[in-house]
Design an enzyme around this catalytic site. Structure first.
Site, PDB file in Angstrom:
ATOM      1  N   LYS A 136       0.399  -1.249   0.210  1.00 16.69           N
ATOM      2  CA  LYS A 136      -0.309   0.261  -0.124  1.00 16.69           C
ATOM      3  C   LYS A 136       0.898   1.449   0.440  1.00 16.69           C
ATOM      4  CE  LYS A 136      -3.942  -2.419   2.120  1.00 16.69           C
ATOM      5  NZ  LYS A 136      -4.789  -2.247   3.511  1.00 16.69           N
ATOM      6  N   HIS A 139       1.936   6.487   2.757  1.00 14.12           N
ATOM      7  CA  HIS A 139       2.167   7.897   3.347  1.00 14.12           C
ATOM      8  C   HIS A 139       2.915   8.942   3.670  1.00 14.12           C
ATOM      9  CE1 HIS A 139      -0.260   7.439   6.156  1.00 14.12           C
ATOM     10  NE2 HIS A 139      -0.787   6.549   6.003  1.00 14.12           N
ATOM     11  N   HIS A 142       3.056   8.013   7.873  1.00 11.79           N
ATOM     12  CA  HIS A 142       4.102   7.121   7.456  1.00 11.79           C
ATOM     13  C   HIS A 142       5.775   7.358   8.569  1.00 11.79           C
ATOM     14  CE1 HIS A 142       1.223   3.985   5.996  1.00 11.79           C
ATOM     15  NE2 HIS A 142       1.788   3.838   6.997  1.00 11.79           N
TER      16      HIS A 142
HETATM   17  N1  ARG Z   1       0.210  -0.265  10.048  1.00 15.33           N
HETATM   18  C1  ARG Z   1      -0.551   0.815  10.359  1.00 15.33           C
HETATM   19  C2  ARG Z   1      -0.860   2.391   9.310  1.00 15.33           C
HETATM   20  O1  ARG Z   1       0.093   2.342   8.454  1.00 15.33           O
HETATM   21  C3  ARG Z   1       0.420   1.678  11.532  1.00 15.33           C
HETATM   22  C4  ARG Z   1       0.574   0.492  12.168  1.00 15.33           C
HETATM   23  C5  ARG Z   1       1.056   1.775  13.937  1.00 15.33           C
HETATM   24  N2  ARG Z   1       1.526   0.336  15.517  1.00 15.33           N
HETATM   25  C6  ARG Z   1       0.486  -0.411  15.620  1.00 15.33           C
HETATM   26  N3  ARG Z   1       1.011  -0.928  16.475  1.00 15.33           N
HETATM   27  N4  ARG Z   1      -0.203  -0.708  14.862  1.00 15.33           N
HETATM   28  O2  ARG Z   1      -2.067   2.613   9.885  1.00 15.33           O
END
Ligand code: ARG
Length: 578
Positions: A136, A139, A142
């Protein structure tokens, strides 16, 4: 340094007020340098320390009475009063000698040995950040998570914690069903090897579009996901391949950004354990069935309307969700690391998610949840790259580099460097980080490349520029090893102002650590940069006698050390030439 001076002040005050020195020390502040005025060096606000000592007099009066009882000595040359505070001026020679000596001695640890930081618990800190979703978009959220998490990890490490840097990948979910189903049609192994992140995203977008039109493709994706869930070797091997290649690629890009991870974790690791969580919740009587058959945990407070706040932890088909895997992951990390603190870094849209996560962990009796914290940040607008919105971290870095290369080519003062692209990249990244760290993390802001890349003003480019200038100046320094110097050579007001600023470094670190906001450190470093440039203009080195030149270079070296230290904590790699 500040520490020694604070102790001398505390010792005297303690004898009068009968308050232990240790309690006084955090209230003794190095005075902030403002508008090139020569102010006292330290101040102690009387209201915070004189509670029982002087009754029923105004702060002004208290300050006068306290000051009247104190006397100057070989360290404190002057005692005075300011608004509600007693002020102290340090013997000039001692100030110069001590500060320069300590910076030379402590080097990268300068400021971090301070007694202000000695009571801060040090242990194992787990910082989870970046955490993109495979196939994905990467963005801008991140990107922010990456640089903020890296800063927090650097800071925690610098004060003496053991830090585990963790990336929790979005490596599970329906996108893999789509990829698995559509890769044979839209994928290409060469492209996958050459640029995995881009190619997976490309395939994902195509299959996704097709699945929306075509029931057969959708079914195919569901079947693949089912296979994956059941551990079908072929499906698992394809998934592993996508994941491995992505991590390899991410690692390269993170390295360009100056950060790395100790562990790549991910949601996929918790697909089974998430089922255990569901069972655990059931066995504790915490799982309820909703009207549409999903499994929920009631999080409303006593007295609230029924189910005013709840979290869905199970789909109607019995499978887990994002939060269920997060519960499992947190419990696993508690057991595996027994961390002293865990910090999650994500944008503020996940605030509710983490509130629920922590509440559920608490209901499950996991007391370590009190050591968990969610650090959140706001949205960024306007971060455009050549290919449009941010999709790949690489694009952002390329953009920063090419824009900075262009600027360097247009600047006459640019020095010839061995690897201009590398230098440009480091400056570009500094610009990005500073722009991002200037405000409160939770505020939204609008990103602007040309603003971020300006060489004057409070930018990362300015910090890099100042550092490089100091570095080239220090090339002149032949007697580097010689520690002794004559303080008489350093009586210029611009030196004293800068030393006063250097005295404050530990307080700034302390404050930054308290609320994990980088903006204090950023503005401190900007201040230091400005003072450094003034000193650079004022204090000639080349035309001076060897003694004066040596003392001045030692002074410039101290600035460079602290500037570089602070930049590194922010995640910036200082450049030596530009
Ligand atoms: N992969 C998730 C996203 O892009 C963020 C993860 C954050 N960490 C967690 N432990 N939920 O939104």
């Amino acid at each position: 340094m500040a520490g020694h001076f604070r102790r001398v002040i505390a010792e005297q005050v303690s004898q009068i007020l009968r308050v232990p020195e240790k309690e006084l020390i955090p209230h003794i502040h190095a005075v902030q340098v403002l508008k090139k005025q020569l102010t006292p060096d330290f101040k102690l606000f009387v209201n915070s320390v004189t509670k029982d000592y002087f009754d029923a007099v105004s702060h002004k009066e208290k300050a006068h009475r306290l000051a009247g009882k104190l006397s100057s000595n070989s360290v404190i040359s002057e005692i005075g009063t300011g608004q509600g505070c007693v002020t102290f001026t340090i013997n000039r020679d001692l100030l110069i000698k001590r500060v320069l000596h300590e910076i030379a001695q402590d080097g990268p640890k300068y400021g971090f040995n301070s007694e202000l930081l000695s009571d801060i618990p040090k242990g194992l800190t787990l910082v989870e950040y970046s955490s993109p979703n495979i196939a994905k978009k990467f963005h801008v959220g991140h990107l922010r998570s990456t640089i903020i998490g890296n800063f927090i990890a650097n800071l925690k490490e610098a004060v003496g914690n053991k830090v585990v840097r963790m990336n929790y990948l979005g490596d599970w979910g329906f996108q893999f069903g789509l990829l698995g189903a559509g890769f044979s049609k839209f994928g290409c192994s060469e492209k996958l090897r050459a640029y995995p992140l881009e190619h997976l995203f490309e395939v994902y977008v195509k299959v996704n579009a097709e699945a929306e039109q075509d029931e057969e493709m959708k079914q195919c994706a569901q079947d693949f996901m089912q296979k994956l869930e059941n551990g079908d070797p072929e499906a698992v091997s394809l998934w592993t391949h996508f994941r491995d290649l992505s991590i390899e690629e991410y690692s390269k890009v993170y390295k360009r950004l100056g950060c790395q991870f100790d562990e790549y974790s991910g949601e996929s690791l918790y697909k089974e354990k998430a089922q255990d969580v569901i069972n655990l919740l059931k066995s504790k009587g915490l799982l309820q069935k909703s009207s549409n058959d999903t499994g929920i945990v009631d999080l409303s407070k006593p007295g609230d309307r029924e189910l005013s706040n709840y979290s869905t932890v199970m789909r109607s088909d019995g499978t887990s969700l994002y939060i269920t895997r997060d519960i499992a992951a947190a419990i696993d990390r508690m057991e595996k690391y027994g961390f002293d603190e865990m910090i999650y870094v994500t944008d503020k849209s996940q605030e509710g998610h983490f509130e629920h996560l922590f509440q559920i962990l608490k209901l499950l009796g996991k007391e370590q949840v009190d050591r968990c914290q969610h650090v959140m940040f706001g949205r960024v607008q306007g971060m455009q790259t050549r290919r449009g919105g941010v999709i790949f971290l690489e694009d952002v870095l390329d953009e920063a580099r090419s824009r900075m290369l262009q600027n360097m080519a247009n600047t006459e003062t640019s020095k010839a460097t061995e690897d201009p692209a590398d230098v440009a990249e480091k400056i570009g990244i500094a610009a990005l980080i500073v722009q991002d760290f200037k405000g409160l993390l939770v505020s939204d802001y609008c990103f602007n490349w040309s603003q971020a890349l300006q060489s004057c003003g409070d930018t990362g480019v300015f910090l890099q520029y100042t550092h490089a200038r100091l570095h080239s100046l220090l090339d002149l320094w032949e007697s580097r090893e010689e520690e002794a110097f004559d303080a008489v050579c350093l009586q210029d007001p611009c030196v004293i102002l800068t030393l006063k600023h250097l005295l404050r470094y530990d307080e700034v670190i302390f404050k930054t650590l308290k609320d994990l906001q980088p903006r204090y450190l950023v503005s401190y470093l900007m201040g230091l940069g400005h003072l450094a440039n003034v000193a650079h203009h004022t204090l000639r080195v080349k035309e001076s006698s060897p003694e004066v030149a040596h003392a001045r270079l030692l002074f410039f070296y101290s600035i460079q050390v602290v500037l570089a230290n602070g930049m590194k904590v922010l995640g910036i790699t200082p450049v030596d030439k530009m």
